[in-house]
Design a protein around this motif. Sequence first.
Motif, PDB file in Angstrom:
ATOM      1  N   LEU A 497      -0.196   1.517  -9.217  1.00 60.17           N
ATOM      2  CA  LEU A 497       0.451   1.828  -7.947  1.00 60.17           C
ATOM      3  C   LEU A 497       0.445   3.331  -7.705  1.00 60.17           C
ATOM      4  O   LEU A 497       0.653   4.123  -8.633  1.00 60.17           O
ATOM      5  N   ARG A 498       0.212   3.686  -6.473  1.00 62.42           N
ATOM      6  CA  ARG A 498       0.285   5.095  -6.105  1.00 62.42           C
ATOM      7  C   ARG A 498       1.736   5.565  -6.178  1.00 62.42           C
ATOM      8  O   ARG A 498       2.652   4.774  -6.347  1.00 62.42           O
ATOM      9  N   ALA A 499       1.964   6.855  -6.045  1.00 60.57           N
ATOM     10  CA  ALA A 499       3.321   7.411  -6.137  1.00 60.57           C
ATOM     11  C   ALA A 499       4.266   6.716  -5.168  1.00 60.57           C
ATOM     12  O   ALA A 499       3.893   6.374  -4.044  1.00 60.57           O
ATOM     13  N   ALA A 500       5.484   6.505  -5.602  1.00 54.02           N
ATOM     14  CA  ALA A 500       6.458   5.782  -4.798  1.00 54.02           C
ATOM     15  C   ALA A 500       6.939   6.621  -3.621  1.00 54.02           C
ATOM     16  O   ALA A 500       7.472   7.714  -3.813  1.00 54.02           O
ATOM     17  N   PRO A 501       6.776   6.144  -2.384  1.00 55.81           N
ATOM     18  CA  PRO A 501       7.384   6.826  -1.235  1.00 55.81           C
ATOM     19  C   PRO A 501       8.903   6.793  -1.360  1.00 55.81           C
ATOM     20  O   PRO A 501       9.470   5.850  -1.893  1.00 55.81           O
ATOM     21  N   SER A 502       9.543   7.789  -0.884  1.00 51.18           N
ATOM     22  CA  SER A 502      10.992   7.890  -1.009  1.00 51.18           C
ATOM     23  C   SER A 502      11.699   6.674  -0.420  1.00 51.18           C
ATOM     24  O   SER A 502      11.442   6.278   0.726  1.00 51.18           O
ATOM     25  N   GLY A 503      12.559   6.084  -1.208  1.00 53.10           N
ATOM     26  CA  GLY A 503      13.379   4.979  -0.736  1.00 53.10           C
ATOM     27  C   GLY A 503      12.680   3.637  -0.660  1.00 53.10           C
ATOM     28  O   GLY A 503      13.278   2.676  -0.181  1.00 53.10           O
ATOM     29  N   LYS A 504      11.433   3.527  -1.125  1.00 47.72           N
ATOM     30  CA  LYS A 504      10.699   2.268  -1.020  1.00 47.72           C
ATOM     31  C   LYS A 504      10.594   1.568  -2.371  1.00 47.72           C
ATOM     32  O   LYS A 504      10.527   2.208  -3.418  1.00 47.72           O
ATOM     33  N   SER A 505      10.548   0.239  -2.308  1.00 43.36           N
ATOM     34  CA  SER A 505      10.259  -0.585  -3.477  1.00 43.36           C
ATOM     35  C   SER A 505       8.841  -1.127  -3.350  1.00 43.36           C
ATOM     36  O   SER A 505       8.358  -1.346  -2.224  1.00 43.36           O
ATOM     37  N   PRO A 506       8.152  -1.382  -4.466  1.00 44.39           N
ATOM     38  CA  PRO A 506       6.796  -1.912  -4.363  1.00 44.39           C
ATOM     39  C   PRO A 506       6.806  -3.345  -3.841  1.00 44.39           C
ATOM     40  O   PRO A 506       7.726  -4.118  -4.112  1.00 44.39           O
ATOM     41  N   SER A 507       5.787  -3.655  -3.071  1.00 48.93           N
ATOM     42  CA  SER A 507       5.604  -5.017  -2.584  1.00 48.93           C
ATOM     43  C   SER A 507       4.281  -5.544  -3.102  1.00 48.93           C
ATOM     44  O   SER A 507       3.327  -4.790  -3.325  1.00 48.93           O
ATOM     45  N   PHE A 508       4.223  -6.852  -3.294  1.00 50.62           N
ATOM     46  CA  PHE A 508       3.056  -7.472  -3.907  1.00 50.62           C
ATOM     47  C   PHE A 508       2.613  -8.676  -3.078  1.00 50.62           C
ATOM     48  O   PHE A 508       3.451  -9.471  -2.625  1.00 50.62           O
TER      49      PHE A 508
END
Length: 643
Positions: A497-508
């Motif tokens: 996964l690329r770097a986490a955007p602020s305040g976001k959770s990963p989605s699949f």
Amino acid sequence: MSKLKVTLFTAATLVLSSGAQAQHDGGALRTEDLNGLYPGKSYSPWADRAFPSQVFWGETHLHTGLSLDAGLFGNTTGHDTAYRLARGEQVTSSTGQEVKLSRPLDFLVITDHSDLMGIATDIQRGAPNILVVPKGKEWAEGFAKGGQAAGEAAFDLIGDFSQGTIPAELLEQYSPGADVYNSLWDEIIEKADSYNEPGRFTAFIGFEWTSVPKGFNLHRNVILRDNGDRAGQVVPMTTMPPVGSTDPLDLYKWLENYESKTGGRALAISHNGNLSNGWMFPVDKTYAGGRVNKEYVNLRAKWEPLYEVTQIKGDGETHPSLSPDDEFADYGTWDVGNLDISELKKPEMLSGEYAREALKQGLALEKKFGTNPYKFGLIGATDSHTSLTTPEEDNFFGKSVSVEPSATRVEHPFVKSALGAIEGDMLLASGYQGVWATENTRAALFDAMERKETYATTGTRMAVRFFGGWDFDAEDVRSRQPAFVGYEKGVPMGGDLRAAPSGKSPSFMVYALRDPIGANLDRIQIVKGWMDKRGDLKEKVYDVVWSDDRVPDANGKLPPVGNTVDLEAANWTNTIGASELISVWEDPDFDAQESAFYYVRVIEIPTPRWVLYDKVRLGAKIPDHVELVHQERGYTSPIWYTP
């Protein structure tokens, strides 16, 4: 010409000429004309798409009669039989039975054991160089008599091999560098090249490095990306002294030497950690007295991108003691002891044996050394020693010739010692590897394996897609081509996964389609492992999407899918379950400061095991305790997140 005909002719001429002019000027439909109307890159959905669009099925772990143990226990077939069966032809097994796969495979790696390769077949045929050595003559005469005498000869030879007492005259001939051995390796290379047909069928060149110190299974299968012009410049790595070694660090040196000498590429795949008694995935000391240090983690990460998670000798995803909250953890569990049961299993050994636990331990080792040695993708294979890759339950030809189909094969233990036994009914008809690649060639398949865009199944050919990102939503699954948006908005199985955007959770985004001739699907799960801020390693299994409108209970547990298996007919019906499942899932427990991995597990509805087919077809007497029904499954390579 009538006025009506003239008018129609003139109109047609105008339409044709204006269309031709439009195409000449750049096309009647431009890409920008699609904006806001159609998300494709052109009207043809597949135009300008270069991602892997097809799953190729194959086997990366198969033995012929050239392997010491396979030949000793009666395998009289060779590479031709193995390749012909994999390509879809009907062949005859060593026991004289006709065999054919339900569908051809796309690729095959024959991985005969590199130690003493070819000696068994020469003993079987009474080769002159065998008969001139007293011990060799004794073995050959035993095989010629058959029955108990042949069995005694086989066990005597295996005993000499494990104790390092093979007569020097024979050891020299069947070791790398000797004319007999090198000539056989040349034949193996030549055979693979002759069966390799780019675009139709891929035959890789490979072998198995069979490290088994003190009965601890540390085997690796070596796969070469290259043709014979490169593979022929080397001979396989062995384990027996004076030229061999049982230390994986020495195998890594061999792999490094292969690439530097030939300009080719190679990788290694370990398997059956469940028989290593804790040594497959070390976190501190290695079996050889070495340490898990920066050199070790870097080399293992470089050379072992994949792990064989399921095969005939048990399933290696996880163990119920390691994953007590996972209702599907106890599948194909072999936990009696090491490979020859010379040492029984102890609870503390389990953490060094299973894939899920290793994936978790890899997170901790990465924090310590900067490299994750257990950042591997998942594959399945058979490890069959019959030359037959037959992991389908209704077409299972067993581990070795002694347990090819018969009314009594379930009574033959896989291994038995004074300490315990692994009974014959515990053998799994497993597994296969699915590879998402751009084409069916050595280069494309090998590259897909290196980037871990692969998954394992227990023998079923379900199609599974898995993508991770930060912006997937429900609209993305309103398509028959989920991979289009999957590659555009995220990364596939095996990716980071690329770097986490602020305040976001990963989605699949997950998608599974049943085997066209197999069972419906019960559910898709996502398995998450992570290391929290205190350094503790954790895991959780999430039911993501399921069939039949079931509703989880108050504790979030999904009711069982049901069971349609007909025990009298060894049959089932697809009246429950779903033919396909797809969903987008967002991690509800995500913490951007914690490293994690995610992989998909797809579960089928219950179906018969091979033992039930034996009971119905052959009248086999199956002990009451034996499981007749199971739920086949698939495991994708993980997607990793690193803060």
